[in-house]
Motif scaffolding. Structure first.
Motif, short mmCIF file in Angstrom:
data_model
loop_
_atom_site.label_atom_id
_atom_site.label_comp_id
_atom_site.label_asym_id
_atom_site.label_seq_id
_atom_site.Cartn_x
_atom_site.Cartn_y
_atom_site.Cartn_z
N CYS A 360 0.75 -1.11 -0.06
CA CYS A 360 0.12 0.08 0.07
C CYS A 360 0.82 1.44 -0.14
CB CYS A 360 -1.16 0.09 1.30
SG CYS A 360 -1.97 -1.40 1.30
N GLY A 361 2.00 1.29 -0.51
CA GLY A 361 2.65 2.63 -1.02
C GLY A 361 1.64 3.31 -1.85
N TRP A 362 1.83 4.62 -1.61
CA TRP A 362 0.58 5.27 -2.61
C TRP A 362 0.74 5.26 -4.14
CZ3 TRP A 362 -4.05 6.31 -2.17
CH2 TRP A 362 -4.79 7.23 -3.12
N ASN A 363 2.23 5.34 -4.38
CA ASN A 363 2.23 5.11 -5.82
C ASN A 363 1.79 3.79 -6.35
OD1 ASN A 363 4.02 7.60 -6.71
ND2 ASN A 363 5.06 6.81 -4.93
N SER A 364 1.90 2.73 -5.66
CA SER A 364 1.46 1.42 -5.87
C SER A 364 0.08 1.35 -6.13
CB SER A 364 2.10 0.51 -5.12
OG SER A 364 3.27 0.39 -5.18
N TYR A 371 -5.08 0.92 -13.65
CA TYR A 371 -5.22 -0.16 -14.48
C TYR A 371 -6.12 -1.02 -14.06
CZ TYR A 371 -1.03 1.95 -16.17
OH TYR A 371 -0.21 3.00 -16.76
N GLY A 372 -7.09 -0.90 -12.87
CA GLY A 372 -8.07 -1.75 -12.53
C GLY A 372 -7.69 -3.08 -12.13
N VAL A 373 -6.69 -3.14 -11.26
CA VAL A 373 -6.39 -4.21 -10.59
C VAL A 373 -6.77 -4.44 -9.36
CG1 VAL A 373 -4.39 -5.72 -9.74
CG2 VAL A 373 -4.36 -4.38 -12.03
N PRO A 374 -7.73 -5.07 -8.63
CA PRO A 374 -8.11 -5.10 -7.47
C PRO A 374 -6.72 -5.58 -6.26
CG PRO A 374 -9.35 -6.79 -8.89
CD PRO A 374 -8.33 -6.26 -9.70
N MET A 375 -7.10 -4.91 -5.03
CA MET A 375 -5.99 -5.17 -4.31
C MET A 375 -6.49 -6.00 -3.01
SD MET A 375 -4.31 -1.45 -4.50
CE MET A 375 -2.72 -1.98 -4.04
N LEU A 376 -5.26 -6.72 -2.57
CA LEU A 376 -5.27 -7.03 -1.16
C LEU A 376 -4.32 -6.43 -0.42
CD1 LEU A 376 -6.19 -9.28 0.96
CD2 LEU A 376 -4.85 -10.96 0.03
N ALA A 377 -4.71 -5.65 0.61
CA ALA A 377 -3.96 -4.50 1.24
C ALA A 377 -3.25 -5.28 2.41
CB ALA A 377 -4.78 -3.34 1.72
N TRP A 378 -2.00 -5.17 2.43
CA TRP A 378 -1.40 -5.64 3.68
C TRP A 378 -0.11 -4.61 4.03
CZ3 TRP A 378 1.43 -11.06 3.87
CH2 TRP A 378 1.89 -11.49 5.28
N PRO A 379 -0.68 -3.24 4.80
CA PRO A 379 0.49 -2.27 4.84
C PRO A 379 1.50 -2.59 6.00
CG PRO A 379 -1.84 -1.96 5.68
CD PRO A 379 -2.00 -2.95 5.13
N ARG A 385 -1.32 2.45 6.42
CA ARG A 385 -2.54 2.09 6.78
C ARG A 385 -3.80 2.88 6.51
NH1 ARG A 385 -2.92 -2.14 10.48
NH2 ARG A 385 -4.51 -1.05 12.01
N LEU A 386 -3.21 4.28 6.61
CA LEU A 386 -4.10 5.27 6.08
C LEU A 386 -4.61 5.27 4.74
CD1 LEU A 386 -3.52 8.69 7.29
CD2 LEU A 386 -5.55 7.65 7.58
N ILE A 387 -3.41 4.83 3.83
CA ILE A 387 -3.90 4.33 2.46
C ILE A 387 -4.81 3.27 2.21
CG2 ILE A 387 -2.82 3.76 0.61
CD1 ILE A 387 -0.29 5.49 1.16
N ALA A 388 -4.50 2.09 3.14
CA ALA A 388 -5.23 0.98 2.97
C ALA A 388 -6.81 1.37 3.27
CB ALA A 388 -4.85 -0.23 4.08
N PHE A 396 -12.16 -0.85 -4.23
CA PHE A 396 -11.42 -1.69 -5.00
C PHE A 396 -10.45 -2.76 -4.44
CE2 PHE A 396 -7.58 0.85 -5.09
CZ PHE A 396 -8.22 1.96 -4.48
N GLY A 397 -10.66 -3.31 -3.10
CA GLY A 397 -9.84 -4.05 -2.44
C GLY A 397 -10.12 -4.48 -1.09
N LEU A 398 -9.54 -5.36 -0.54
CA LEU A 398 -9.95 -5.87 0.65
C LEU A 398 -8.48 -5.93 1.83
CD1 LEU A 398 -12.11 -8.78 1.24
CD2 LEU A 398 -9.71 -9.32 2.20
N TRP A 399 -8.94 -5.34 3.05
CA TRP A 399 -7.79 -5.35 3.76
C TRP A 399 -8.06 -6.03 5.12
CZ3 TRP A 399 -7.39 0.03 7.33
CH2 TRP A 399 -6.34 -0.22 8.12
#
Ligand code: BUP
Length: 464
Positions: A360-364, A371-379, A385-388, A396-399
């Protein structure tokens, strides 16, 4: 690149997460022509990745001027053990008084400065009082983090505190639980905390803040900042993202990316989990092995970038030793593991990628959203964690909030749980649909007439 009246001087900071958005912004400006550009460059950089990136940026855009910034030695025993990137920020900050004469000598005369936020409290007074120039910030994290940074001094004054001591209620944004912002802010003596507060106190003095986000991604945070709810009279906020590599800047991104991309070309659409936890996440060996077990058990194809040290130059470990005997053989064909720098933007743009398990780096995150890629967040740390939270509220993702990187008994995230969550998000139609929607919004934002395109025009108009 033309020789227009405008001459922007950029002052990036250390770390790829800071340098990349600067070079993307600079690349898109340079491609438009008509703007003179100088980049303040402190060499040698902390990481090899930054050195290569600087070299490639100047090679791709020969008209960009390099202003060499020789840093004063940082001789301070009290800083022993500090993160090398935060330490570099401090070097840049303590040498910042040298920037005035350096920039004053630039030809043609500089029209404005664009600084990284980590140097804000030093650079803004130099721009205003010494150089009498407009000063902008290119903010490399999300608008939600910008709100937190801007509001934090008000919170401290109200709580009569010198550190983060509880939840923070940001007007217009809502309650931020104490464990979302950078954990280190709970320690008043940490160098990061001191820098963060100093920058937060100065930020309202700037002429404008460019943010690598877009209106549809963070509507509430942007509205709260722009309406002056977070801080009354806050400077203009230009959401100009998602910043992408321009065609020429592609050469400035890293070479040697062909093999993962070629491998992706052989995989079915949306079948691959891309796994990367940033450039400087020194994960514990036992956690790396659990991730390996999880990916293996998930049954998915995967492309996994493994990093074991904070600074890439120190990373000498062999993959087979890190992953354990037989792992690479067992996953051969369906899992590609690398320690090399990959062209992540090209990976996330590839149709074979169906999920990004991310730090969950902001650029990432902006790349995944674009590009519409769903995310699994593991900050892991810092603003992640704020970004997650942004990913979760964006849908668009699960944390999995209890996943930490603390390591050790009890907090190790087990392979079985990782496998289960990977399967869950890969099969989640609602998350995929939302990721596609966000990507369409991102495309619209940067297109002619879109919100980010308009913001960029507004920003340039203030300079001419
Ligand atoms: Br690793 C890696 N290739 O192999 P964030 C990263 N990147 O292109 P933050 C690559 O680096 P840290 C690689 O696409 C992103 O633009 C990635 O910035 C790129 O991370 C950038 O995502 C990393 O903001 O952490 O929080 O700065 O520096 O550890 O990556």
């Amino acid at each position: 690149q033309g020789r227009g009246a405008l001459h922007l001087v950029f002052i990036p900071s250390a770390g790829m997460g800071h340098l990349l958005p600067f070079s993307r912004f600079i690349g898109s400006l340079a491609s438009q022509g008509n703007v003179d550009i100088s980049v303040v460059t402190a060499l040698p950089t902390v990481s090899e990745a930054e050195s290569e990136h600087f070299a490639a940026l100047f090679a791709a855009f020969p008209a960009i001027r390099r202003i060499d910034f020789n840093l004063l030695p940082l001789d301070d025993a009290t800083l022993a053990g500090t993160d090398p990137f935060v330490l570099r920020w401090e070097s840049l900050r303590r040498s910042a008084h040298l920037l005035g004469p350096l920039i004053a000598g630039a030809t043609p005369r500089a029209s404005a400065l664009v600084t990284d936020v980590t140097l804000a409290s030093q650079v803004i007074p130099i721009a205003k009082k010494e150089l009498h120039l407009p000063c902008h910030i290119l903010f490399i994290s999300c608008a939600t983090m910008l709100s937190f940074l801007a509001y934090f001094p008000t919170y401290l004054d109200g709580a009569n505190a010198d550190h983060l001591a509880g939840d923070v209620d940001i007007p217009g944004i809502g309650r931020i639980p104490v464990d979302y912002p950078p954990n280190v802010l709970r320690n008043p003596d940490s160098l990061f905390t001191k820098q963060f507060i100093a920058n937060g106190r100065e930020i309202a003095e700037v002429d404008g803040i460019l943010v690598n986000t877009f209106d549809a991604l963070e509507p509430e945070a942007l509205a709260a900042l722009r309406d002056g709810k977070v801080v009354p009279g806050f400077p203009p906020v230009y959401a100009v993202g998602p910043l992408k590599s321009s065609a020429t800047d592609k050469e400035a991104a890293h070479g040697g990316a062909s093999s993962p991309i070629a491998w992706l070309g052989e995989q079915p659409a949306r079948s691959v989990v891309y796994v990367a936890f940033g450039n400087r996440n020194a994960a514990a060996l036992d956690q790396i092995r659990e991730i390996g077990a999880g990916l293996e058990a998930s049954g998915s194809r995967f492309l996994w970038v493994v990093k074991t040290t904070v600074v890439d130059r120190d990373d000498t470990a062999e993959l087979k030793d890190v992953l354990g005997d037989g792992y690479l053989e067992r996953v051969q064909g369906r899992g590609l593991v690398t320690k090399e720098w990959v062209d992540q933007e090209a990976v996330l743009r590839h149709p074979a990628v169906g999920l990004y398990l991310s730090h969950c780096g902001w650029n990432s995150v902006t790349e995944s959203a674009a590009y519409g890629v769903p995310m699994l967040a593991w900050p892991t740390l810092g603003d992640q964690r704020l970004i997650a939270k942004v990913i979760k509220s964006g849908g668009f993702g699960l944390w999995v909030e209890h996943w930490s990187w603390d390591g050790g008994e009890g907090s190790l995230v087990r392979g079985a749980e990782i496998a289960e969550k990977v399967k869950e998000v890969m099969g989640d139609e609602a998350v995929s649909a939302r990721a596609r929607e966000i990507s369409l919004e991102a495309t619209k934002a940067v297109a002619e007439g879109g919100s980010s395109h308009r913001s960029m025009q507004e920003f340039l108009a203030t300079l001419s």
